[in-house]
Enzyme design. Structure first.
Site, PDB file in Angstrom:
ATOM      1  N   ARG A  93       3.465  -3.833  10.004  1.00 58.24           N
ATOM      2  CA  ARG A  93       3.756  -3.119  11.240  1.00 58.24           C
ATOM      3  C   ARG A  93       2.476  -2.744  11.974  1.00 58.24           C
ATOM      4  O   ARG A  93       2.417  -1.745  12.683  1.00 58.24           O
ATOM      5  CB  ARG A  93       4.571  -1.857  10.947  1.00 58.24           C
ATOM      6  CG  ARG A  93       3.903  -0.871  10.008  1.00 58.24           C
ATOM      7  CD  ARG A  93       4.839   0.253   9.640  1.00 58.24           C
ATOM      8  NE  ARG A  93       4.185   1.233   8.787  1.00 58.24           N
ATOM      9  CZ  ARG A  93       3.967   2.503   9.132  1.00 58.24           C
ATOM     10  NH1 ARG A  93       4.331   2.926  10.320  1.00 58.24           N
ATOM     11  NH2 ARG A  93       3.385   3.329   8.304  1.00 58.24           N
ATOM     12  N   LYS A 113      -0.768   0.411  15.232  1.00 60.02           N
ATOM     13  CA  LYS A 113       0.101   0.637  14.078  1.00 60.02           C
ATOM     14  C   LYS A 113       1.474   1.071  14.589  1.00 60.02           C
ATOM     15  O   LYS A 113       1.584   2.042  15.337  1.00 60.02           O
ATOM     16  CB  LYS A 113      -0.515   1.728  13.193  1.00 60.02           C
ATOM     17  CG  LYS A 113       0.122   1.878  11.825  1.00 60.02           C
ATOM     18  CD  LYS A 113      -0.697   2.846  10.983  1.00 60.02           C
ATOM     19  CE  LYS A 113      -0.065   3.029   9.601  1.00 60.02           C
ATOM     20  NZ  LYS A 113      -0.844   3.987   8.795  1.00 60.02           N
ATOM     21  N   ARG A 176      -5.481   2.858  15.824  1.00 60.51           N
ATOM     22  CA  ARG A 176      -6.358   3.259  14.724  1.00 60.51           C
ATOM     23  C   ARG A 176      -7.692   2.524  14.810  1.00 60.51           C
ATOM     24  O   ARG A 176      -7.745   1.342  15.136  1.00 60.51           O
ATOM     25  CB  ARG A 176      -5.685   2.968  13.385  1.00 60.51           C
ATOM     26  CG  ARG A 176      -6.535   3.357  12.184  1.00 60.51           C
ATOM     27  CD  ARG A 176      -5.723   3.451  10.924  1.00 60.51           C
ATOM     28  NE  ARG A 176      -5.318   2.146  10.408  1.00 60.51           N
ATOM     29  CZ  ARG A 176      -4.566   1.995   9.312  1.00 60.51           C
ATOM     30  NH1 ARG A 176      -4.117   3.059   8.660  1.00 60.51           N
ATOM     31  NH2 ARG A 176      -4.225   0.796   8.893  1.00 60.51           N
ATOM     32  N   ASP A 252      -3.802  -1.803  -2.039  1.00 56.44           N
ATOM     33  CA  ASP A 252      -3.804  -2.221  -0.640  1.00 56.44           C
ATOM     34  C   ASP A 252      -4.151  -1.062   0.297  1.00 56.44           C
ATOM     35  O   ASP A 252      -4.316  -1.273   1.502  1.00 56.44           O
ATOM     36  CB  ASP A 252      -2.452  -2.833  -0.243  1.00 56.44           C
ATOM     37  CG  ASP A 252      -1.279  -1.923  -0.551  1.00 56.44           C
ATOM     38  OD1 ASP A 252      -1.037  -1.667  -1.740  1.00 56.44           O
ATOM     39  OD2 ASP A 252      -0.616  -1.458   0.387  1.00 56.44           O
ATOM     40  N   ASN A 253      -4.272   0.151  -0.258  1.00 55.88           N
ATOM     41  CA  ASN A 253      -4.706   1.302   0.525  1.00 55.88           C
ATOM     42  C   ASN A 253      -6.113   1.740   0.142  1.00 55.88           C
ATOM     43  O   ASN A 253      -6.512   2.866   0.435  1.00 55.88           O
ATOM     44  CB  ASN A 253      -3.752   2.482   0.340  1.00 55.88           C
ATOM     45  CG  ASN A 253      -2.361   2.192   0.865  1.00 55.88           C
ATOM     46  OD1 ASN A 253      -2.189   1.358   1.741  1.00 55.88           O
ATOM     47  ND2 ASN A 253      -1.366   2.874   0.333  1.00 55.88           N
ATOM     48  N   ASP A 262      -4.900   4.661   5.586  1.00 55.23           N
ATOM     49  CA  ASP A 262      -3.449   4.648   5.366  1.00 55.23           C
ATOM     50  C   ASP A 262      -2.921   6.019   4.953  1.00 55.23           C
ATOM     51  O   ASP A 262      -2.562   6.266   3.798  1.00 55.23           O
ATOM     52  CB  ASP A 262      -3.056   3.576   4.339  1.00 55.23           C
ATOM     53  CG  ASP A 262      -3.208   2.177   4.918  1.00 55.23           C
ATOM     54  OD1 ASP A 262      -3.115   2.031   6.139  1.00 55.23           O
ATOM     55  OD2 ASP A 262      -3.440   1.237   4.140  1.00 55.23           O
TER      56      ASP A 262
END
Length: 495
Positions: A93, A113, A176, A252-253, A262
């Site tokens: 997203r 985002k 972001r 992944d963060n 994130d």
């Protein structure tokens, strides 16, 4: 103005091979409305705030227009989510509009985002609700003001369209800004596919962008690993020093650049408890406050695994290099945390018992259910005037004797410090904030925005948090913890 002027994009990631991302434009929205533009950040990025706040600029920030020079892409990555490996995640997203070089010569990503579905959406709608967008805006900007490496928020735009989660919610898009969006999971994506060529290209890209000192090393990929370890160790220590809980430290963060990224079910502690968990999805407490250093180490181990083909041709040698390098994490983290705790306690010199002194205070805070932020802040006042001890003692209402037992040891330690009281208080107030994004305050802001389209509380909270170390008359309520009858606080993932 009918068309948006070209922005100074210089898109290095989009020049990598096509398997690193998917090319697509954001999905337009019905009625974009600018809620907030971070004008100071825009200027730092070399962007014109007037252009960005114009109708054409807002259209770009909402995803309705693509500025000349932009090369919109959704990045591919994998990741361990709560310990379980998922070989393909990616930007489900979010869309990277491109990169700009800011006024300090630093390359920065600009990403939307909540900008609609991508090939990585996994049946999701690719949208975001106004609540999570404003939460990330508030907390990321608060972290920046606290001096903690973080992604930043350039703009928040409502879409004029509802999205559906548990019910109908107003939609929004966050712009972001990040040093980059390369994650441990980005390396895992290619490692899972045994794509060593892509791993090398990605590692070389990261070295050029974030760790150029590694280029001239005889072992550039080992230096890369060492550098990422150093930044992550320092970052997590900084989180603990302000009572921050990320909430979802999946690989992944985990940013390769060493930034907090994130902001989903994130929050700050009120009463100190090392086992504090706020995330509604963290049922086992994997990402509790005190677990964050060990999780960072675990994530870095996964990063090291992806680098094995680059560290040495011989697999045993590569594993030995990775393990030796990873072994430096604990010492780096402990040094960063202990150094930070010394500062929070007003200690400018080092003694062997300092770590134990700090830990014993934390233990007393747990027993006394003392507020983390206010305890350290009020200790700064007590460092200058023992009469202020009473203000600290009041924070230990559940067990004041725990603080009483600790206090003489701190006083005795301060005697061996060179500063006078006022100097020590000033130094402590520079590292112990008075204002943090208190959870109940954030929720009031999000409710006002989502339910009444009232953004005045949002603006006011941002203004308070912009100067977290400066105590100001009239803002006393923003320093106070949530009422005792407020119940257990829970946060939710922004997806």
């Amino acid at each position: 103005m009918d068309t948006l002027p070209s922005l100074p994009f210089d898109n290095s990631y989009a020049r990598l091979p096509e398997r690193f991302y998917a090319r697509l434009s954001p999905t337009p929205v019905a009625a974009p409305r600018l809620v907030k533009l971070n004008r100071a950040l825009a200027l730092q990025l070399g962007l014109d705030p007037e252009v960005l706040s114009s109708p054409e600029g807002v259209a770009m920030l909402a995803g309705n227009k693509v500025a000349p020079g932009s090369e919109p892409i959704a990045l591919a990555y994998a990741g361990h989510q709560f310990g379980n490996f998922v070989p393909q995640l990616g930007d489900g997203r979010a869309i990277l509009l491109g990169e700009v070089v800011d006024r300090d010569g630093l390359r920065r990503d600009i990403q939307l985002k909540g900008s609609g579905p991508t090939p990585f959406s996994r049946s999701g709608d690719g949208r975001a609700a106004v609540g999570p967008v404003l939460r990330e805006y508030i907390v990321s900007e608060a972290m920046a003001a606290l001096g903690i490496p973080t992604t930043r928020s350039l703009a928040a735009v409502t879409t004029g369209e509802p999205i559906w989660r548990d019910g109908e919610l107003p939609g929004a898009v966050l712009t972001r800004v990040a040093s980059s969006h390369v994650r441990v999971g980005t390396f895992q994506f290619f490692a899972a596919r045994r794509d060593t060529e892509a791993l090398r290209l990605l590692a070389d890209h990261v070295i050029a962008r974030h760790y150029p000192h590694a280029r001239d090393s005889a072992e550039p990929y080992r230096v890369l690993f060492e550098s990422v370890i150093g930044r992550q160790a320092a970052l997590v220590a900084r989180w603990l020093l302000v009572g921050f809980i990320h909430g979802v430290m999946n690989t992944d963060n985990c940013s390769i650049a060493g930034e907090t990224i994130d902001y989903g079910p994130c929050a700050f502690m009120d009463a100190y408890n090392p086992e504090t968990v706020f995330s509604s999805i963290d049922q086992q407490g994997r990402y509790a406050y005190a677990h964050q250093p060990s999780i960072a180490h675990w994530n870095l181990a996964r990063f090291g695994e992806t680098l094995l083909p680059l560290l040495a041709d011989d697999s045993d040698k590569a594993l030995a290099i990775a393990n030796e390098t990873l072994g430096t994490f604990r010492d780096r983290y402990v040094a960063a945390l202990t150094g930070g705790l010394r500062q929070k306690l007003g200690l400018s010199t080092e003694e062997e018992g300092d770590a134990a002194l700090a830990q014993d205070l934390l233990n007393a805070m747990t027993e006394g259910q003392a507020d983390f932020t206010l305890t350290f802040r009020r200790l700064g006042d007590a460092a200058a005037d023992p009469a202020a001890d009473a203000e600290v003692r009041r924070l230990f209402a559940n067990k004041p004797e725990a603080f009483e037992a600790w206090l003489p040891r701190w006083r005795e330690r301060l005697v061996r410090e060179p500063q006078d009281g006022p100097t020590r208080r000033a130094a402590m107030h520079l590292v112990n904030p008075i204002y943090i994004p208190r959870n109940h305050r954030v929720e009031l802001v999000l409710s006002a925005a989502a339910e009444r389209e009232d953004y005045a509380p949002f603006e006011e909270l941002l203004a308070v948090l912009a100067k977290p170390y400066e105590e100001r008359p009239g803002l006393e309520a923003y320093a106070e913890p949530a009422p005792a009858d407020g119940g257990v606080y829970r946060t939710f993932c922004g997806t």
